[in-house]
Design a protein around this motif. Structure first.
Motif, PDB file in Angstrom:
ATOM      1  N   ARG A  29      34.601  75.995  34.478  1.00 22.00           N
ATOM      2  CA  ARG A  29      33.386  76.147  35.276  1.00 22.00           C
ATOM      3  C   ARG A  29      32.222  76.553  34.392  1.00 22.00           C
ATOM      4  NH1 ARG A  29      32.480  78.350  41.092  1.00 22.00           N
ATOM      5  NH2 ARG A  29      30.212  78.645  41.069  1.00 22.00           N
ATOM      6  N   ALA A  30      32.465  77.468  33.462  1.00 22.70           N
ATOM      7  CA  ALA A  30      31.391  77.950  32.587  1.00 22.70           C
ATOM      8  C   ALA A  30      30.828  76.825  31.729  1.00 22.70           C
ATOM      9  CB  ALA A  30      31.906  79.084  31.703  1.00 22.70           C
ATOM     10  N   GLU A  31      31.706  75.927  31.255  1.00 23.47           N
ATOM     11  CA  GLU A  31      31.230  74.814  30.432  1.00 23.47           C
ATOM     12  C   GLU A  31      30.331  73.882  31.232  1.00 23.47           C
ATOM     13  OE1 GLU A  31      34.492  73.667  27.160  1.00 23.47           O
ATOM     14  OE2 GLU A  31      35.323  73.827  29.193  1.00 23.47           O
ATOM     15  N   VAL A  32      30.685  73.633  32.484  1.00 24.33           N
ATOM     16  CA  VAL A  32      29.860  72.771  33.321  1.00 24.33           C
ATOM     17  C   VAL A  32      28.554  73.467  33.689  1.00 24.33           C
ATOM     18  CG1 VAL A  32      29.715  71.602  35.552  1.00 24.33           C
ATOM     19  CG2 VAL A  32      31.805  71.460  34.190  1.00 24.33           C
ATOM     20  N   GLU A  33      28.622  74.744  33.991  1.00 23.23           N
ATOM     21  CA  GLU A  33      27.402  75.472  34.339  1.00 23.23           C
ATOM     22  C   GLU A  33      26.402  75.474  33.190  1.00 23.23           C
ATOM     23  OE1 GLU A  33      28.999  79.209  35.581  1.00 23.23           O
ATOM     24  OE2 GLU A  33      28.996  78.654  37.722  1.00 23.23           O
ATOM     25  N   ALA A  34      26.897  75.426  31.964  1.00 23.08           N
ATOM     26  CA  ALA A  34      25.993  75.386  30.810  1.00 23.08           C
ATOM     27  C   ALA A  34      25.202  74.080  30.756  1.00 23.08           C
ATOM     28  CB  ALA A  34      26.792  75.571  29.525  1.00 23.08           C
ATOM     29  N   LEU A  35      25.721  73.026  31.397  1.00 24.96           N
ATOM     30  CA  LEU A  35      25.035  71.733  31.408  1.00 24.96           C
ATOM     31  C   LEU A  35      24.005  71.620  32.530  1.00 24.96           C
ATOM     32  CD1 LEU A  35      28.199  69.447  31.035  1.00 24.96           C
ATOM     33  CD2 LEU A  35      26.712  70.253  29.186  1.00 24.96           C
ATOM     34  N   LEU A  36      24.065  72.532  33.488  1.00 27.53           N
ATOM     35  CA  LEU A  36      23.281  72.370  34.711  1.00 27.53           C
ATOM     36  C   LEU A  36      21.767  72.402  34.516  1.00 27.53           C
ATOM     37  CD1 LEU A  36      25.477  74.272  37.323  1.00 27.53           C
ATOM     38  CD2 LEU A  36      25.316  71.809  36.891  1.00 27.53           C
ATOM     39  N   PRO A  37      21.206  73.253  33.657  1.00 27.56           N
ATOM     40  CA  PRO A  37      19.743  73.218  33.502  1.00 27.56           C
ATOM     41  C   PRO A  37      19.233  71.849  33.063  1.00 27.56           C
ATOM     42  CG  PRO A  37      20.620  75.263  32.618  1.00 27.56           C
ATOM     43  CD  PRO A  37      21.802  74.388  32.938  1.00 27.56           C
ATOM     44  N   ALA A  38      19.877  71.249  32.070  1.00 30.06           N
ATOM     45  CA  ALA A  38      19.441  69.931  31.604  1.00 30.06           C
ATOM     46  C   ALA A  38      19.682  68.877  32.686  1.00 30.06           C
ATOM     47  CB  ALA A  38      20.189  69.551  30.331  1.00 30.06           C
ATOM     48  N   PHE A  39      20.824  68.980  33.368  1.00 26.04           N
ATOM     49  CA  PHE A  39      21.128  68.016  34.427  1.00 26.04           C
ATOM     50  C   PHE A  39      20.122  68.112  35.557  1.00 26.04           C
ATOM     51  CE2 PHE A  39      22.983  67.413  38.641  1.00 26.04           C
ATOM     52  CZ  PHE A  39      23.224  66.048  38.594  1.00 26.04           C
ATOM     53  N   GLU A  40      19.847  69.327  36.023  1.00 27.42           N
ATOM     54  CA  GLU A  40      18.940  69.476  37.164  1.00 27.42           C
ATOM     55  C   GLU A  40      17.529  69.031  36.823  1.00 27.42           C
ATOM     56  OE1 GLU A  40      17.466  73.286  39.416  1.00 27.42           O
ATOM     57  OE2 GLU A  40      19.380  72.646  40.259  1.00 27.42           O
ATOM     58  N   ALA A  41      17.102  69.274  35.601  1.00 30.07           N
ATOM     59  CA  ALA A  41      15.775  68.817  35.193  1.00 30.07           C
ATOM     60  C   ALA A  41      15.683  67.298  35.278  1.00 30.07           C
ATOM     61  CB  ALA A  41      15.464  69.302  33.773  1.00 30.07           C
ATOM     62  N   TYR A  42      16.741  66.634  34.812  1.00 25.08           N
ATOM     63  CA  TYR A  42      16.733  65.168  34.866  1.00 25.08           C
ATOM     64  C   TYR A  42      16.822  64.677  36.309  1.00 25.08           C
ATOM     65  CZ  TYR A  42      17.915  60.308  34.154  1.00 25.08           C
ATOM     66  OH  TYR A  42      17.893  58.941  34.188  1.00 25.08           O
ATOM     67  N   ALA A  43      17.679  65.293  37.104  1.00 24.12           N
ATOM     68  CA  ALA A  43      17.810  64.889  38.507  1.00 24.12           C
ATOM     69  C   ALA A  43      16.480  65.039  39.237  1.00 24.12           C
ATOM     70  CB  ALA A  43      18.886  65.724  39.189  1.00 24.12           C
ATOM     71  N   SER A  44      15.796  66.156  39.017  1.00 24.77           N
ATOM     72  CA  SER A  44      14.522  66.405  39.695  1.00 24.77           C
ATOM     73  C   SER A  44      13.473  65.366  39.314  1.00 24.77           C
ATOM     74  CB  SER A  44      14.019  67.808  39.372  1.00 24.77           C
ATOM     75  OG  SER A  44      14.920  68.789  39.853  1.00 24.77           O
ATOM     76  N   SER A  45      13.409  65.033  38.022  1.00 24.43           N
ATOM     77  CA  SER A  45      12.407  64.055  37.580  1.00 24.43           C
ATOM     78  C   SER A  45      12.736  62.666  38.117  1.00 24.43           C
ATOM     79  CB  SER A  45      12.324  64.032  36.052  1.00 24.43           C
ATOM     80  OG  SER A  45      13.527  63.544  35.478  1.00 24.43           O
ATOM     81  N   THR A  46      14.028  62.321  38.185  1.00 23.91           N
ATOM     82  CA  THR A  46      14.421  61.015  38.712  1.00 23.91           C
ATOM     83  C   THR A  46      14.117  60.914  40.197  1.00 23.91           C
ATOM     84  OG1 THR A  46      16.164  60.838  37.047  1.00 23.91           O
ATOM     85  CG2 THR A  46      16.352  59.406  38.977  1.00 23.91           C
ATOM     86  N   ILE A  47      14.399  61.970  40.926  1.00 21.47           N
ATOM     87  CA  ILE A  47      14.078  61.997  42.360  1.00 21.47           C
ATOM     88  C   ILE A  47      12.585  61.772  42.575  1.00 21.47           C
ATOM     89  CG2 ILE A  47      13.954  63.525  44.376  1.00 21.47           C
ATOM     90  CD1 ILE A  47      16.630  64.763  43.330  1.00 21.47           C
TER      91      ILE A  47
END
Length: 507
Positions: A29-47
């Protein structure tokens, strides 16, 4: 590097992938959570770039839902926010549910993957007698039937029943059985019929609810129009029209697509489904389906490209860092993506309230898969948006009227009774300066207007929003005999480039 274009559900996904998957261990879980800031930034811009009205995203890892968030509103112009319980149509991601119900019955010895379909359903018929005899249970979901892609798909919108669509299969030519990938929806209707009969359930949906949805706690997941509408927390579908996004009503007759894409669900529900898949058939100690039978649904059955194959309700792809098992879905107004890395035991659900030929949820999901596997970054959203714009421009160009315009012959010459093997009889009549062509059991009133010469354009009823931005909805091309009289016509559907050939019946 291979450039892959797949249309596995109802939409188009463009993905660049590299062969040579690497061995990987489950992520924490910790490894995936470390990816979330970059992922959410990309998701938000794509939306934002795609102007998606509403999106819900769920990410699972370490047998937990580690990220669940809604973006936007349930309907444009409203104030109700999307959240992890908001219900969307999930389209062709339904197909993996069909595969799992088959796997349950294989586990119980009620069917076998290599059983002949006609041994379970003697009414099953294709145009080729040998293919009819050799068509196996595993072939129903494998997208290798040898029929033209999306065959008879237009019958759903015209109001035909599942029985009528299955009966129409006997009129379709079969070329290259088990030799080429050709995406279909109709064979899932036969798979659903087989599951219901073999299990003794009143319907596939009833069996799915009893054996999968209820045990998993997927209490918001339904398979009807009423099911989505009666949930107060449901999204409305949207479609582009004249450069803007607008809400559209649910497509009449859509749920006749049945097990090919009739489920409605939420991120919270779908996360439980995804965890069960990753766990080899169980969730929180409860066994839903045997691991061996479930894994069989992910065995590649037909190549799509050198590094992607279709399995049973799933696409199996090799990215640079490993495998991804996934499927997307696109319905009028909605798009979805469900995918997971079986080695890293992590996956993602993306549900959107924006339909179209290129489901934008794919771009968000593919960025997650790349981040998870440490693959080079790629802006899938921009690539897909450019491809979608190019497709719209090309389609618009094909529907520019020729110059000079050739007048038609007297409209009464075209009037009369016609027939097509799958769609049945149709009558063309004159109404003032145009023709009228009602089609299907619901007698959809298609307006047919002169285009040039013996070519006419056809239009859905005024105000119909389901082909927003696609008017005319197709063409009617009349054909002549040697003496110049009308012999019949081809009905061309703008969506999916389908066509039907009608012959004129003797008067």
């Amino acid at each position: 590097m291979t450039h892959l274009i797949i249309r596995p559900a109802d939409g188009l996904l463009t993905v660049t992938m590299m062969a040579g998957p690497m061995a990987a261990a489950p992520v924490s879980r910790a490894e995936v959570e470390a990816l979330l800031p970059a992922f959410e930034a990309y998701a938000s811009s794509t939306i934002q770039r795609w102007q998606m009205p509403g999106v819900a995203i769920g990410i699972v890892a370490d047998d937990q839902l580690v990220y669940a968030k809604g973006f936007g509103v349930r309907v444009l112009g409203g104030n109700d926010p999307v959240d992890a319980d908001t219900v969307f149509q999930i389209g062709s991601t339904t197909k993996a549910f069909v595969a799992t119900t088959e796997a349950i019955l294989v586990d119980e010895g009620k069917i076998g993957w290599m059983d002949r379909v006609i041994d379970h359903d003697p009414t099953f018929r294709l145009s080729d007698p040998w293919v009819t005899r050799e068509f196996r249970v595993i072939d129903l979901l494998a997208q290798r039937s040898g029929l033209s892609p999306y065959v008879i798909g237009e019958m759903v919108g015209l109001g035909y029943s599942a029985d009528e669509m299955l009966a129409a299969l006997r009129h379709e030519p079969v070329r290259g059985f088990r030799l080429t990938f050709g995406y279909q929806n109709v064979f899932h209707l036969e798979a659903a019929r087989l599951v219901a009969a073999a299990s003794g359930a009143p319907s596939w949906e009833a069996f799915l609810s009893d054996r999968v949805l209820q045990p998993l706690g997927m209490l918001s997941t339904t398979a009807t129009e009423d099911g989505i509408l009666r949930n107060p927390n449901h999204a409305s579908g949207h479609a582009p029209a004249d450069g803007t996004i607008r809400p559209i009503p649910l497509l009449p007759n859509f749920y006749a697509v049945g097990a090919a894409g009739n489920l409605n669900s939420s991120v919270n529900d779908m996360s439980r489904w995804l965890r069960m898949q990753i766990n080899g058939g169980e969730l929180q100690g409860r066994r839903i389906v045997g691991e061996k039978a479930l894994k069989h649904t992910r065995i590649p059955q037909i190549p799509i490209s050198p590094i992607a194959s279709y399995a049973s309700g799933w696409v199996v792809s090799s990215l640079q860092g490993g495998r991804v098992v996934w499927h997307n879905g696109s319905t009028p107004g909605f798009g979805s993506h469900v995918g997971f890395d079986p080695e890293r035991r992590a996956g993602i659900v993306v549900l959107t309230s924006l339909g179209g030929k290129s489901p934008p949820g794919d771009a968000i999901a593919m960025r997650f898969h790349d981040l998870l596997q440490g693959n080079p970054e790629r802006d899938y959203g921009s690539d897909m948006l450019a491809a979608a714009d190019a497709g719209i421009a090309a389609e618009a160009k094909a529907y520019v009227r020729p110059v000079p315009i050739i007048p038609p012959r007297p409209l009464q010459d075209y009037a009369g009774a016609y027939e097509e093997p799958a769609l049945g009889p149709a009558t063309v009549s004159v109404d003032g300066d145009h023709l009228v062509l009602p089609l299907g059991p619901n007698r959809m009133p298609m307006t047919v207007r002169p285009w040039s010469g013996d070519v006419f354009s056809w239009h859905l009823p005024a105000g119909d929003a389901h082909l927003a931005g696609s008017d005319p909805a197709g063409k009617v091309v009349f054909q002549t005999k040697a003496d110049g009289s009308i012999a019949g016509f081809k009905l061309l559907f703008r969506e999916d480039s389908a066509e039907r050939s009608f012959t004129r019946r003797p008067s």
